[in-house]
Design an enzyme around this catalytic site. Sequence first.
Site, short mmCIF file in Angstrom:
data_model
loop_
_atom_site.label_atom_id
_atom_site.label_comp_id
_atom_site.label_asym_id
_atom_site.label_seq_id
_atom_site.Cartn_x
_atom_site.Cartn_y
_atom_site.Cartn_z
N ASP A 387 0.85 -1.18 0.00
CA ASP A 387 0.00 0.00 0.00
C ASP A 387 0.89 1.24 0.00
OD1 ASP A 387 -2.30 -1.43 0.03
OD2 ASP A 387 -2.73 -1.17 2.15
N ASP A 708 -4.43 -2.64 5.44
CA ASP A 708 -4.87 -2.16 6.74
C ASP A 708 -6.39 -2.16 6.91
OD1 ASP A 708 -5.48 -0.16 5.01
OD2 ASP A 708 -4.43 1.43 6.07
N ASP A 712 -9.08 -5.37 2.68
CA ASP A 712 -7.78 -5.94 2.32
C ASP A 712 -7.66 -7.39 2.79
OD1 ASP A 712 -6.67 -3.69 1.04
OD2 ASP A 712 -6.16 -2.80 2.98
#
Length: 1114
Positions: A387, A708, A712
């Site tokens: 990410d 997070d 996900d």
Amino acid sequence: MAPAAIRPSEPANEDVPAVGVADDSEFSIAPEQFFNMIIDKNKETLQAFGGVEGVAKRLKCDLKTGISTSSIQSRIAKYDVNYLPPEEEMTFCKYLLDALSDKMMILLLVLGTLALILGLTTPEQGKDDVNYSTGWIDGTFIIVAVTIVILVTCINDYLKGQKFAELNRLTSKVPFKCLRDGKEIEVDIADVIVGDLVKFGSGAFLPADGLYIAGQGVTIDESAATGENDDKRKDAVKDPFIMSGTNVLAAEDGLFLVIAVGRNSFSGRIEIEARDKGKKTATPLQEKLEVLADVVGWVGVVVAAVLFLTLATISIIRKHDDYDFKVLLDYAIIGVSIIVVAVPEGLPLSVVIALAYSMTSMMKDNNMVRSLAACETMGAATSICSDKTGTLTTNEMTQIIASIGGVKTKTYDHNGTEHLEHDAISDTLKPEVLSLWIEAVSFNSTASQIEAPEGSKAKVTDGKVWIGNKTEQGLLRWANRVDPRGVAGVRETVSKEERRVYPFQSSKKTMASLVRLRGKTYMFCKGAPEIVLEFATEIINGETGEVSKLTDAAKQGVKNDIEEFAKEGLRTLGVAYKEYGPESVEFPEQDPLEGGVTFLGVAGIEDPVRTEVPGAVKQCQNAGVTVRMCTGDNINTAKAISKKCDIFTEGGVAMEGPEFRKLFCDDEAKFMEMLPHLQVLARCSPLDKQLLVGNLMLLGEVVAVTGDGTNDAPALRLADVGFAMNDGTDVAKKASKIILLDNNFVSVVKACKWGRNVNDNIRKFLQFQFTVNCVLLIITFIGAVKDAVSSDGDGEPPLAPIHLLWANLIMDTMAALALSTENPNDELLTRPPTYRDAPLISRKMKRFVIGGSIFQLAVLLTLIFAGEQLFQTDSDYSYDSPNENPTPEDLDEHEEDNRTLLRTVIFNVFIYMQVFNWFHARKLYDQVNPFEGFSRSPFFLPICLFVSLFQAFMVEVAGEFMETRSIGGVRWGVCIALALVMFPVGSLLRLVPVEEKEHVMKRLDHMVKKKDDDNADGDEDDDSDDEYGPNTKLRMVEEVRQTQRQLIKGAKVPIISRTSSGLRQARVPPSFKEAVRGVQARLSVVRALRGIRGKSERSGSRSNISIPSFADHH
């Protein structure tokens, strides 16, 4: 209704009260009635109870004030507590029994008992009487040594189990807000009871079964419970049922009534059924080493059998007339001793030590390991999908510029907090337009500022900290500086009843809110600017405040602003509004965003790249690990940030999510050809991340991924190693294998370094162990045969059984501890990874084993055949008989002492050669200097010193016990000198040129093809229940690919279509139930609840852009 195939088994012969019939207890609904209602989502049953209000009445719960605290104990007595009964506890005795069930421990105990019995019942060879003073030594030493090993193992396992239990207790503490006695209180998840009114919001993990009471835009992912991929909207009429173990995707001010907890809840019943009764899953490396250990052990068995037969045959031929069959017992002991030496029990031990040590040490590097296998898997990682926000960047977002109504504000310092006057913002922006902007970002947000709690680690400003979405915090920080009232003051102008927020939806990339303000109703929306712009039909003029039609020219001007901000690496957000007029508009349950909004402006939000990230990315690239960035930003912002991180390089591909999905469906061959070159995935949805991870794994990559959010979780579960952020949702953490305590990409690189270090340390021990075993097997066989064929020999090996056992235990346990606990260094990231299917023993390791064995055998065989002459073992012996006239007993004693002296010398040289060989075993490649890096090995030198001193003690002091005798200073010097030659020999071996076989990465489906062929007769795959096996991974990848392809192509994902009122979403995709139901539906649910599977997300808007060539992305 939940499929019957996934229902947990119901208790047999249990009388369940009929619906609507009260029992004699204080609360008139039985747990079984609640369970049947929840699993079937039976609205008829709910109505029979009188609806939610009727259920609350029967549970003696006031829907406004909650339950009375005085009723807690009676509720627990009726409905149980909200935690499951603990699994069968592993007591110390159970750990002891587990250790005793190990075949190696059993073998050693049998050998020790056998040696003890023989020692106390059978005279030594050539003697008539049993020597009780020494006959107990061999067997007792074996039993004591095994007992010590078992006790140490049990104590370590027990303490480790206690630590894990304590960690689970700490991590399982999740606070929830409940209403009791008319007050809002905070309770732990375990203290939630039936009848509680529980508040929840976005990202929450629902703790119990319940009934919806209130909330805005409540959307729940129930795929873990039902197997259905549709996100479920909850309301009081259509679907009020809340299922435990599910995840809240979106919710504002959610409230539900708890009706089942613990083992009476839906997830609790399934988890009880799914519990694995003590089954242990070995890591991939442990499995490989156990297979290798079995092979080596069988080689030892064969050598022992051949040696026994050889010695027995020689002795029978030589003494066939007067043969003492008791000698066969001595040969049996020798053979068994060889087996003990040959079986490398230290291999699994080295894995346990390396993984346990690494797991503990990785905590210091901000990696909390939830799965031991993740330590070693990271050593093989070839791809990291990271990410952007918070991992590559600082996650400290601040709006530093905006284009409001076409008027650009001035650029501000990222860390500024002082108040901004209007003229400091813009000379031409109309105050009313700026005020409208402040209202739009203040009301359309879930972030807020609160008083800083004691010990808060967040950034404190004026005694307050920000909570909520980081991007929204960036907008609100700027609004706080501009409006003297602050965001809180703006919100206080409208009561909570007069406003409603519809949370952000990843599939739409937008969020909205409705507010009754100044006698009118406003809809404010924000999100990806290009999507918000598509919903707009009008635009406001920042200088005049006039609203006009959104022309192509005006739209192009907005796009230019978006591109300009994006190229500077700023995250862009579009803001729009819609004014409904004086009439009061009813707040709908569904998101009200549709066409006809007025475009207000674009914000440019800065999230600085962490200063250490570019260097960490470069380390990964030098190590053969490809770093890919997955972000929700647009393509220009993603490219700008990735270039700052050194991720996006020349020849790389950057692509947006819709285009990525379209290429996957339209041309899979081209998609798979492009995938290795992909470096940046912008506008990335959870579906895109799943597709990326799954297809990289199919190509043979070992993939690590960070995440997070709740969405996900599927990608985190699917990846070989999932990293969750410490400030991420509980759902993401439970789906991961490692938690990043500092949310920093650098910690991912450290984990990669530790993974390689684990693999290296185990291979260091492996090459050392093989050298020891090879030398011991050969000298024992040759020495025993040599002695058997000599004129006065009895087939005794050059090392006594007690020597072999000492060497075996010390070389196994001590070497494993010395070589498996070295800390990593940066050199580990200067070479390619150890690939998933790489052989355990490399060519350079074979060079070490063969070369070292040849030298040691040359020295030891020389001592075996010529040791008496070289060491003059006769010269220092004097007889006790008068006049130096030895008796036959003196001669026998002299001969025995002579043998003991030579055996001691051989034993001494062998042990010290192994000690000095440890130094070279610390190096796996072409390093010539064996002394480099002692500071990274805290246990190495102390263990070397201990073994060296203890060996001297064994020779000089414990002679009777260890069957040794003092050898004198000169012989000590010669022994040490011969052993020290290992240093130059080891360095010279490193100079021998050896090239490793070039590795060709195998596709995952090719890796398991042979096993599939072997199982063509209908047998199940060996690793069908193994989370780490390639077959399991392949099944998961193929399921994701099939499901997502049908979701993208067949489910008709949302597309934008023109209507008279502007732009709106045309159709919502139906659920794709067929892909997740079937014969294994129950297994799917169990795996989902245990964190093995995740939900497949529906895709975002379909791109209508044609796929350009790779060069167009550079």
